[in-house]
Design an enzyme around this catalytic site. Structure first.
Site, short mmCIF file in Angstrom:
data_model
loop_
_atom_site.label_atom_id
_atom_site.label_comp_id
_atom_site.label_asym_id
_atom_site.label_seq_id
_atom_site.Cartn_x
_atom_site.Cartn_y
_atom_site.Cartn_z
N GLY A 118 -13.90 -3.73 0.91
CA GLY A 118 -15.25 -3.25 1.24
C GLY A 118 -15.70 -2.13 0.31
O GLY A 118 -16.85 -2.10 -0.13
N LYS A 156 -20.65 -16.46 0.33
CA LYS A 156 -22.07 -16.38 0.68
C LYS A 156 -22.89 -15.51 -0.27
O LYS A 156 -22.46 -14.44 -0.68
CB LYS A 156 -22.20 -15.76 2.07
CG LYS A 156 -21.63 -16.60 3.19
CD LYS A 156 -21.90 -15.86 4.46
CE LYS A 156 -21.32 -16.53 5.67
NZ LYS A 156 -21.36 -15.56 6.79
N ARG A 205 0.82 -1.22 0.00
CA ARG A 205 0.00 0.00 0.00
C ARG A 205 0.85 1.26 0.00
O ARG A 205 0.45 2.27 -0.58
CB ARG A 205 -0.94 -0.01 1.20
CG ARG A 205 -2.08 -0.97 0.97
CD ARG A 205 -3.10 -0.92 2.07
NE ARG A 205 -4.28 -1.64 1.67
CZ ARG A 205 -5.15 -2.17 2.52
NH1 ARG A 205 -4.95 -2.07 3.81
NH2 ARG A 205 -6.21 -2.80 2.07
N GLY A 235 -11.72 -8.29 -1.36
CA GLY A 235 -10.48 -8.60 -0.65
C GLY A 235 -9.91 -9.96 -1.01
O GLY A 235 -8.74 -10.09 -1.38
P1 ADP Z 1 -14.28 -11.32 -1.60
O1 ADP Z 1 -13.51 -11.06 -0.34
O2 ADP Z 1 -13.40 -11.23 -2.82
O3 ADP Z 1 -15.53 -10.50 -1.71
P2 ADP Z 1 -15.61 -13.59 -0.42
O4 ADP Z 1 -15.17 -13.15 0.92
O5 ADP Z 1 -17.04 -13.47 -0.77
O6 ADP Z 1 -14.73 -12.86 -1.57
O7 ADP Z 1 -15.27 -15.13 -0.63
C1 ADP Z 1 -14.00 -15.68 -0.47
C2 ADP Z 1 -14.06 -17.00 0.22
O8 ADP Z 1 -14.99 -17.88 -0.38
C3 ADP Z 1 -12.72 -17.71 0.17
O9 ADP Z 1 -12.20 -17.79 1.46
C4 ADP Z 1 -13.07 -19.08 -0.41
O10 ADP Z 1 -12.38 -20.13 0.24
C5 ADP Z 1 -14.55 -19.20 -0.16
N1 ADP Z 1 -15.17 -20.16 -1.07
C6 ADP Z 1 -15.15 -20.17 -2.41
N2 ADP Z 1 -15.80 -21.24 -2.91
C7 ADP Z 1 -16.24 -21.95 -1.85
C8 ADP Z 1 -16.96 -23.17 -1.70
N3 ADP Z 1 -17.37 -23.88 -2.77
N4 ADP Z 1 -17.22 -23.60 -0.45
C9 ADP Z 1 -16.81 -22.89 0.62
N5 ADP Z 1 -16.13 -21.74 0.55
C10 ADP Z 1 -15.84 -21.27 -0.66
#
Ligand code: ADP
Ligand code: MG
Length: 400
Positions: A380, A207, A36, A357
């Protein structure tokens, strides 16, 4: 409306207040990763090379009590910045008062000063008063009085209304975006407000509930939405498919049904998955099509899904990607994310944008980040931007 940028300003001889994102990981005074600080260099260098006096403010971690302060001092950051710029940097161990004001008065053109962590203002005399993160009007006004112009280059806090971004801006005649902020506005703002079509969104991650706002906003704008990651199986459940022990949000199944109805064939679900009996890299795993068998959980999208997604992506002119396709942290379930990332890297006529993230971490870890057009610096903030929300830190930047 285009926003004012630091390169539109005449900074010569001016005291240039700059909100940067120096929120680096730090432990026992040692900086873990200085990405950063490095990312902020172009804007800082531009200001000092053009004869401005750079007065830098940033938050670092969360300060909730007096004892949090020593471990979250900006001093090591100022030292690292001095090394990176190869010139002296004045560090002022306070966020207000005579010592700070005298140090600013003593600056010559081209000098750099780093103020103490803005969140020290969140705790006064042991009390959690949140002057910085609650955007105390007096604090923003005071900080604004220390400079002639304001440059905001901290996209990572643009979704927050704090004294060091919105507070200062509302007391300045002119606020300009730094180069990092400008790039985020051009790419993410451009994709959300005025995308070149075909516009394809790839949404994954853990999720559905985290991504409802993004799905809703992009359904109205994108030509296709490709779904992957853990949220897939809530959609499977909504379609009455079997999901085994896969991640599911039971209270979001009805919502997933509504989204499926609304989206029609705009929304594309994976046709196959990599499944295992445990959430573990070192257990047997296999590819299955459609339903997830009892006793198994789906941890990545399968090769047929990758091929179908690539077929949709190949003509895209704008791609926004948020959320990994699988549990990329484990090598056996990283393939889907890696293949999609590599394919995006081959799309030379498309703007390819990654926000979030974990998504950012995934493309960096898998070595595909350099091939893409834009990797957002704010987790975020990029999510809220993709949800179509107005980010107060950006709204407070002056129009051109
Ligand atoms: P971002 O931070 O980019 O918005 P998220 O926090 O929504 O992304 O999701 C990232 C997480 O989702 C990772 O830790 C990954 O391991 C998890 N993930 C992806 N696919 C699956 C799955 N099929 N089952 C459980 N966890 C998953
Ligand atoms: Mg995440």
């Amino acid at each position: 409306m285009a926003k004012l940028t630091v390169s539109d300003l005449d900074v010569k001889g001016k005291k240039v207040l700059m909100r940067v994102d120096f929120n680096v990981p730090i432990k026992d005074g040692v900086i873990g990763n200085d990405n950063r600080i490095v990312a902020a260099l172009p804007t800082i260098k531009y200001v000092i090379e053009n004869g401005g006096k750079a007065i830098l403010l940033s938050h670092l971690g969360r300060v909730k009590k007096e004892e949090d302060k020593p471990g979250l001092s900006m001093r090591p950051v100022a030292e690292r910045l001095s090394n990176l710029l190869n010139k002296p940097v004045t560090f002022v161990p306070t966020t207000e008062g005579k010592q700070l004001e005298d140090a600013i008065d003593g600056l010559n053109d081209g000098d750099v000063l780093v103020m103490e962590n803005t969140r020290y203002e969140d705790v006064k005399d042991g009390e959690y008063v949140k002057r910085e993160s609650g955007n105390d009007p007096e604090l923003g006004k005071y900080w604004a009085s220390l400079g002639d112009v304001f440059v905001n280059d901290a996209f990572g806090t643009a979704h927050r209304s704090h004294a060091s971004n919105v507070g200062i801006a509302s007391n300045m005649a002119q606020t300009a975006a730094g180069f990092l902020m400008e790039k985020e506005i051009t790419f993410i703002g451009g994709a959300v407000d005025n995308p070149e079509h075909p516009f394809v969104a790839i949404l994954g991650g853990a999720k559905v509930s985290d991504k409802i706002g993004v799905i809703d906003n992009l359904l109205a704008k994108a030509d296709k939405i490709l779904i992957g990651g853990g949220m897939t199986y809530t959609f499977y459940a909504a379609k009455g498919m079997k999901i085994g022990n896969s991640l599911v949000e039971s209270d979001k199944i009805d919502l997933a049904k509504e989204i499926l109805d609304k989206a029609g064939d705009k929304l594309v679900l994976p046709v196959d998955s990599i499944v295992a009996e445990k959430f573990d890299n070192d257990v047997a795993h296999k590819t299955v099509e459609g339903d997830i068998p009892d006793g198994y959980m789906a941890l990545d999208i399968g090769p047929k899904s990758v091929a179908e997604f690539e077929d949709v992506l190949k003509d895209a002119k704008t791609v926004v990607w948020n959320g990994p396709m699988g549990v990329f942290e484990m090598s056996n379930y990283a393939e889907g994310t890696l293949e999609i990332g590599k394919f995006l890297g081959t799309l030379k006529d498309a703007k390819t944008i990654v926000g979030g993230g974990d998504s950012t971490a995934a493309v960096q870890q898998l070595g595909v980040a350099d091939q893409l057009s834009h990797i957002s610096t704010g987790g975020g903030a990029s999510l809220e931007y993709l949800e179509g929300k107005t980010l107060p830190g950006i709204a407070a930047i002056s129009d051109k």
